[in-house]
Design a protein around this motif. Structure first.
Motif, PDB file in Angstrom:
ATOM      1  N   GLN A  27       0.821  -1.226   0.000  1.00 24.60           N
ATOM      2  CA  GLN A  27       0.000   0.000   0.000  1.00 24.60           C
ATOM      3  C   GLN A  27       0.855   1.276   0.000  1.00 24.60           C
ATOM      4  O   GLN A  27       0.302   2.380  -0.045  1.00 24.60           O
ATOM      5  N   LYS A  28       2.196   1.124   0.075  1.00 26.74           N
ATOM      6  CA  LYS A  28       3.105   2.269   0.186  1.00 26.74           C
ATOM      7  C   LYS A  28       2.680   3.171   1.350  1.00 26.74           C
ATOM      8  O   LYS A  28       2.592   4.385   1.231  1.00 26.74           O
ATOM      9  N   ASN A  29       2.435   2.493   2.473  1.00 24.98           N
ATOM     10  CA  ASN A  29       1.934   3.172   3.661  1.00 24.98           C
ATOM     11  C   ASN A  29       3.076   3.317   4.672  1.00 24.98           C
ATOM     12  O   ASN A  29       3.491   2.346   5.316  1.00 24.98           O
ATOM     13  N   ALA A  30       3.602   4.542   4.814  1.00 24.93           N
ATOM     14  CA  ALA A  30       4.752   4.769   5.686  1.00 24.93           C
ATOM     15  C   ALA A  30       4.413   4.533   7.155  1.00 24.93           C
ATOM     16  O   ALA A  30       5.272   4.100   7.941  1.00 24.93           O
ATOM     17  N   THR A  31       3.166   4.799   7.544  1.00 26.57           N
ATOM     18  CA  THR A  31       2.777   4.613   8.942  1.00 26.57           C
ATOM     19  C   THR A  31       2.895   3.150   9.344  1.00 26.57           C
ATOM     20  O   THR A  31       3.428   2.817  10.413  1.00 26.57           O
ATOM     21  N   ILE A  32       2.385   2.244   8.496  1.00 22.62           N
ATOM     22  CA  ILE A  32       2.497   0.806   8.781  1.00 22.62           C
ATOM     23  C   ILE A  32       3.959   0.387   8.843  1.00 22.62           C
ATOM     24  O   ILE A  32       4.375  -0.371   9.736  1.00 22.62           O
ATOM     25  N   LEU A  33       4.755   0.897   7.913  1.00 21.04           N
ATOM     26  CA  LEU A  33       6.170   0.506   7.872  1.00 21.04           C
ATOM     27  C   LEU A  33       6.932   1.038   9.089  1.00 21.04           C
ATOM     28  O   LEU A  33       7.833   0.362   9.597  1.00 21.04           O
ATOM     29  N   PHE A  34       6.582   2.220   9.573  1.00 23.89           N
ATOM     30  CA  PHE A  34       7.208   2.718  10.792  1.00 23.89           C
ATOM     31  C   PHE A  34       6.836   1.830  11.986  1.00 23.89           C
ATOM     32  O   PHE A  34       7.669   1.550  12.857  1.00 23.89           O
ATOM     33  N   CYS A  35       5.587   1.372  12.043  1.00 22.77           N
ATOM     34  CA  CYS A  35       5.177   0.442  13.111  1.00 22.77           C
ATOM     35  C   CYS A  35       5.990  -0.850  13.035  1.00 22.77           C
ATOM     36  O   CYS A  35       6.439  -1.377  14.060  1.00 22.77           O
ATOM     37  N   CYS A  36       6.178  -1.349  11.812  1.00 28.62           N
ATOM     38  CA  CYS A  36       6.958  -2.583  11.629  1.00 28.62           C
ATOM     39  C   CYS A  36       8.425  -2.370  12.002  1.00 28.62           C
ATOM     40  O   CYS A  36       9.076  -3.283  12.534  1.00 28.62           O
ATOM     41  N   LEU A  37       8.947  -1.179  11.728  1.00 26.29           N
ATOM     42  CA  LEU A  37      10.330  -0.880  12.103  1.00 26.29           C
ATOM     43  C   LEU A  37      10.478  -0.939  13.625  1.00 26.29           C
ATOM     44  O   LEU A  37      11.460  -1.484  14.152  1.00 26.29           O
ATOM     45  N   PHE A  38       9.502  -0.397  14.345  1.00 28.26           N
ATOM     46  CA  PHE A  38       9.518  -0.465  15.804  1.00 28.26           C
ATOM     47  C   PHE A  38       9.429  -1.919  16.271  1.00 28.26           C
ATOM     48  O   PHE A  38      10.143  -2.350  17.189  1.00 28.26           O
ATOM     49  N   LEU A  39       8.567  -2.697  15.623  1.00 25.85           N
ATOM     50  CA  LEU A  39       8.403  -4.107  15.995  1.00 25.85           C
ATOM     51  C   LEU A  39       9.669  -4.909  15.696  1.00 25.85           C
ATOM     52  O   LEU A  39      10.032  -5.819  16.457  1.00 25.85           O
ATOM     53  N   MET A  40      10.357  -4.589  14.607  1.00 24.20           N
ATOM     54  CA  MET A  40      11.618  -5.283  14.319  1.00 24.20           C
ATOM     55  C   MET A  40      12.692  -4.899  15.343  1.00 24.20           C
ATOM     56  O   MET A  40      13.580  -5.695  15.644  1.00 24.20           O
ATOM     57  N   GLY A  41      12.605  -3.674  15.862  1.00 22.75           N
ATOM     58  CA  GLY A  41      13.487  -3.303  16.962  1.00 22.75           C
ATOM     59  C   GLY A  41      13.227  -4.170  18.185  1.00 22.75           C
ATOM     60  O   GLY A  41      14.160  -4.600  18.873  1.00 22.75           O
ATOM     61  N   ILE A  42      11.929  -4.446  18.457  1.00 23.68           N
ATOM     62  CA  ILE A  42      11.576  -5.352  19.554  1.00 23.68           C
ATOM     63  C   ILE A  42      12.132  -6.749  19.278  1.00 23.68           C
ATOM     64  O   ILE A  42      12.683  -7.410  20.179  1.00 23.68           O
ATOM     65  N   HIS A  43      11.985  -7.211  18.036  1.00 24.82           N
ATOM     66  CA  HIS A  43      12.503  -8.524  17.642  1.00 24.82           C
ATOM     67  C   HIS A  43      14.002  -8.628  17.943  1.00 24.82           C
ATOM     68  O   HIS A  43      14.477  -9.603  18.543  1.00 24.82           O
ATOM     69  N   SER A  44      14.774  -7.621  17.540  1.00 26.35           N
ATOM     70  CA  SER A  44      16.220  -7.637  17.778  1.00 26.35           C
ATOM     71  C   SER A  44      16.535  -7.532  19.259  1.00 26.35           C
ATOM     72  O   SER A  44      17.489  -8.153  19.748  1.00 26.35           O
ATOM     73  N   THR A  45      15.750  -6.752  19.972  1.00 28.01           N
ATOM     74  CA  THR A  45      15.950  -6.612  21.420  1.00 28.01           C
ATOM     75  C   THR A  45      15.761  -7.948  22.129  1.00 28.01           C
ATOM     76  O   THR A  45      16.533  -8.313  23.026  1.00 28.01           O
ATOM     77  N   LEU A  46      14.750  -8.699  21.734  1.00 28.54           N
ATOM     78  CA  LEU A  46      14.470  -9.985  22.371  1.00 28.54           C
ATOM     79  C   LEU A  46      15.531 -11.023  22.044  1.00 28.54           C
ATOM     80  O   LEU A  46      15.874 -11.864  22.882  1.00 28.54           O
ATOM     81  N   PHE A  47      16.066 -10.970  20.820  1.00 32.40           N
ATOM     82  CA  PHE A  47      16.988 -12.018  20.394  1.00 32.40           C
ATOM     83  C   PHE A  47      18.415 -11.777  20.881  1.00 32.40           C
ATOM     84  O   PHE A  47      19.184 -12.726  21.056  1.00 32.40           O
ATOM     85  N   GLY A  48      18.799 -10.517  21.127  1.00 38.02           N
ATOM     86  CA  GLY A  48      20.172 -10.203  21.494  1.00 38.02           C
ATOM     87  C   GLY A  48      20.681 -10.930  22.735  1.00 38.02           C
ATOM     88  O   GLY A  48      21.697 -11.634  22.676  1.00 38.02           O
ATOM     89  N   PRO A  49      19.999 -10.807  23.896  1.00 37.15           N
ATOM     90  CA  PRO A  49      20.480 -11.516  25.088  1.00 37.15           C
ATOM     91  C   PRO A  49      20.497 -13.030  24.898  1.00 37.15           C
ATOM     92  O   PRO A  49      21.365 -13.717  25.427  1.00 37.15           O
ATOM     93  N   LEU A  50      19.558 -13.531  24.127  1.00 33.34           N
ATOM     94  CA  LEU A  50      19.466 -14.969  23.908  1.00 33.34           C
ATOM     95  C   LEU A  50      20.701 -15.483  23.173  1.00 33.34           C
ATOM     96  O   LEU A  50      21.332 -16.460  23.594  1.00 33.34           O
ATOM     97  N   LYS A  51      21.074 -14.823  22.070  1.00 36.06           N
ATOM     98  CA  LYS A  51      22.133 -15.384  21.221  1.00 36.06           C
ATOM     99  C   LYS A  51      23.490 -15.363  21.915  1.00 36.06           C
ATOM    100  O   LYS A  51      24.317 -16.256  21.697  1.00 36.06           O
ATOM    101  N   TYR A  52      23.755 -14.367  22.762  1.00 25.67           N
ATOM    102  CA  TYR A  52      25.044 -14.327  23.436  1.00 25.67           C
ATOM    103  C   TYR A  52      25.058 -15.174  24.697  1.00 25.67           C
ATOM    104  O   TYR A  52      26.083 -15.777  25.034  1.00 25.67           O
ATOM    105  N   SER A  53      23.949 -15.254  25.409  1.00 25.28           N
ATOM    106  CA  SER A  53      23.950 -16.020  26.654  1.00 25.28           C
ATOM    107  C   SER A  53      23.827 -17.517  26.412  1.00 25.28           C
ATOM    108  O   SER A  53      24.182 -18.318  27.294  1.00 25.28           O
TER     109      SER A  53
END
Length: 627
Positions: free
Chosen positions: A107-133
């Motif tokens: 849909q070329k909808n920047a609002t949705i993509l900004f929400c997904c960018l925030f969610l991908m930040g959550i994804h990386s945040t959750l995976f970081g401690p896991l992969k090193y520990s």
């Protein structure tokens, strides 16, 4: 016969699925993010009527915000749940996010993509401690440094390839938006399937009660980790690397275009060189350290980062400013080779700097808190990167040029390094030991796994030269408290190393009875605290290359504190510059540089059997005929 190395881990289920999972995760982060930013910058995608420059800066902030908000929660989850199962949940979340992003691209909808960018930040945040520990759970201790190196190298390569792929795919008009949907969802699915192959990793704190107050928990984990000074300052060192790296990576586009007069291909080349350099330095850590967590590489890495950072400033000033370059024209001009070398070398030394720090955090943090320590690291990293961005903006607005900004950070790196090594002298001490031993000798080690991983023990060894203690300290993974002749303890330069390592000066009773009594008291204190003590039972450096009769001091130590005794033997040091062959030590012309020597350990001897004559014979047998 094949010699084990870190790349053997790729053949192991203990490592390969984790590596592939984290690679696809880092790749997808950057694939999605760069495709989104290209649509904003080059194809007019907008939101709320804001201009492209504002949206790009907002995107960087939105992606990093979850690291502040949810790292504490991520650390708790990685302690409470099986990490392989948690990885699968996180990868399912990634698939859902990418499906939503597909709708935004369609849909070329920047609002949705900004929400997904925030969610991908959550994804990386959750995976970081896991992969090193999870690495200390999957890998043996001697594999840990190599595993960290491969993870770090893979992460930077994934970031690089994801950035390039995101740019190229979305530029494939008129179907770029459709292709990027397939790519993002496809990579997320591959990451999920690789996570299913990860072995089970039991939670270290299954009864942990989740604290949903993210701000209170953030303060709690940072305060907790600050009590372990070595770990906390290691986290600060890692965060400084991200401060340093984020300044350079953020300025590379402007540097490529306005300083080096290059097109986007030149920017791609420079970021490739930096990322490949980090990957190479990370992979070299195991080779340079002999499969041990070698803290001496940290100062070595920081020195290289500053040296090549400073040289980059002068290389940029010497680069021609008349022509406009594409990537091939840039490479073909010899005046740019120095720039390329500096960028790649900074990355390589950065890898040498950061990988031992990650391994140190994993090994020096209590096992039930490793994930939360990594979470604290992510919080500090994010904070340092935000400060780096603010400082860069302020200095550039104040009139500093981009090369001047990069020089400033390289000089700051020297000050930060000196400060860290003042707080933790062990880093500098290990660096001096590492440089000294590896410059002078090629050491063949055998049987060092006989030295227990934890708990008290006494090491005994033949005494051949003034370098004996440094060779042992450089090869044995655990910190060692050496008992040594007070005259050797006072040797300039070596004295700093010995004092930092907690060495114990001793003198014969006829010279200084009080010093001798103090030495035995300190040995008992160290052993009661669960540490490793090393003594040279001959009482002096050999004058003829032969092992002298062991003195009764070893029996007195074991009588006061019954602990296992591990016999060691040094080989090949007789005749070196630091031995007494052919005259006084260190008072003759060196005959050999980088000579081959050996360090052999035997099986621990129980305290009840620790007779000095028996121990002397064991050391003789271990040494053999190689003096």
């Amino acid at each position: 016969m094949h010699k084990p190395n870190q790349f053997d881990l790729f053949a192991s289920r203990r490592f390969l699925p984790l590596f592939v999972t984290q690679f696809f995760g880092a790749f997808n982060d950057n694939l999605f993010k760069n495709a989104f930013l290209v649509l904003i910058t080059f194809y007019g995608l907008s939101a709320a009527g804001l201009d492209a420059k504002t949206l790009v800066n907002a995107a960087a902030g939105i992606f990093i915000l979850p690291f502040f908000l949810f790292s504490a929660l991520a650390g708790q989850l990685a302690e409470k749940y099986d990490k392989s199962r948690l990885a699968q949940w996180i990868k399912l979340l990634e698939i859902a996010i990418m499906l939503l992003a597909g709708l935004g691209f369609y849909q070329k909808n920047a609002t949705i993509l900004f929400c997904c960018l925030f969610l991908m930040g959550i994804h990386s945040t959750l995976f970081g401690p896991l992969k090193y520990s999870v690495l200390p759970q999957y890998l043996k201790e001697e594999e840990l440094l190599g595993g960290n190196g491969l993870i770090e190298a893979g992460t930077f390569i994934a970031i690089l390839v994801g950035q390039i792929a995101g740019t190229l795919i979305v530029q494939h008009q008129p179907h770029g938006e459709t292709l990027i949907i397939y790519a993002c969802v496809g990579v997320a699915v591959l990451g999920y399937f690789s996570s299913r192959a990860m072995p089970s990793a039991a939670p270290p704190a299954p009864d942990l009660k989740i604290n949903w107050n993210v701000f209170g928990e953030t303060w709690h984990i940072i305060r907790h980790v600050s009590h372990n000074r070595t770990v906390f300052h290691s986290l600060m060192g890692i965060s400084w690397f991200w401060f340093f790296g984020s300044v350079y990576l953020t300025q590379l586009p402007d540097l490529s275009r306005n300083v080096l007069n290059g097109d986007p291909g030149v920017y791609t080349l420079l970021i490739t060189l930096f990322s490949a350099g980090v990957g190479l330095g990370s992979a070299l850590c195991e080779k340079l350290s002999g499969r041990r967590v070698e803290l001496g590489l940290v100062p070595f890495g920081s020195i290289g980062m500053s040296v090549f950072g400073i040289d980059l400033y002068f290389a940029l000033n010497a680069a021609p400013a008349a022509a406009h370059y594409d990537i091939w024209g840039f490479i073909a001009d010899p005046s740019h080779w120095r720039v390329m070398l500096d960028v790649a070398a900074m990355g390589a030394f950065g890898g040498l700097f950061i990988v031992p720090l990650y391994a140190l955090v994993q090994t020096r943090t209590e096992k039930a808190f490793v994930s939360r320590a990594i979470a604290a690291n992510n919080i500090l990293n994010s904070l340092f990167m935000v400060v780096a961005a603010g400082m860069s903006i302020a200095l550039l607005k104040a009139g500093l040029t981009v090369p001047g900004l990069l020089l400033t950070v390289a000089l700051m790196n020297i000050a930060v390094a000196l400060y860290i090594y003042t707080l933790i002298p062990e880093f500098l001490m290990r660096f001096l030991v590492w440089i000294g031993v590896h410059t002078l000798y090629r050491v063949r080690c055998e049987g060092l796994d006989h030295i227990p991983e934890e708990g008290p023990c006494v090491l005994i060894c033949n005494h051949v030269s003034f370098m004996d203690a440094l060779v042992i300290a450089g090869m044995v993974r655990r910190p060692i408290r050496f008992v040594m002749d007070h005259r050797i303890f006072r040797v300039p330069v070596l004295n700093f190393i010995f004092r930092t390592a907690g060495a114990i000066p001793i003198a014969p009773a006829r010279e200084n009875a009080s010093l001798k009594d103090q030495a035995f008291d300190r040995v008992a204190q160290y052993l009661e605290a669960g540490e490793v003590v090393c003594i040279f039972p001959e009482g002096a450096i050999t004058r003829d290359g032969e092992i002298q009769a062991f003195r009764p001091g070893i029996e007195e130590i074991i009588r006061r504190t019954p602990v296992p005794v591990v016999p060691l033997a040094l080989q090949g040091l007789w005749g070196s510059f630091f031995s007494r062959k052919d005259g006084a030590a260190m008072m003759k012309v060196p005959r050999r540089i980088w000579s081959k020597i050996g360090l052999v350990a035997g099986a621990p001897v129980p305290a009840a059997n620790a007779d000095r004559r028996v121990l002397e014979q064991q050391v003789r047998d271990l040494r053999g005929n190689w003096r």
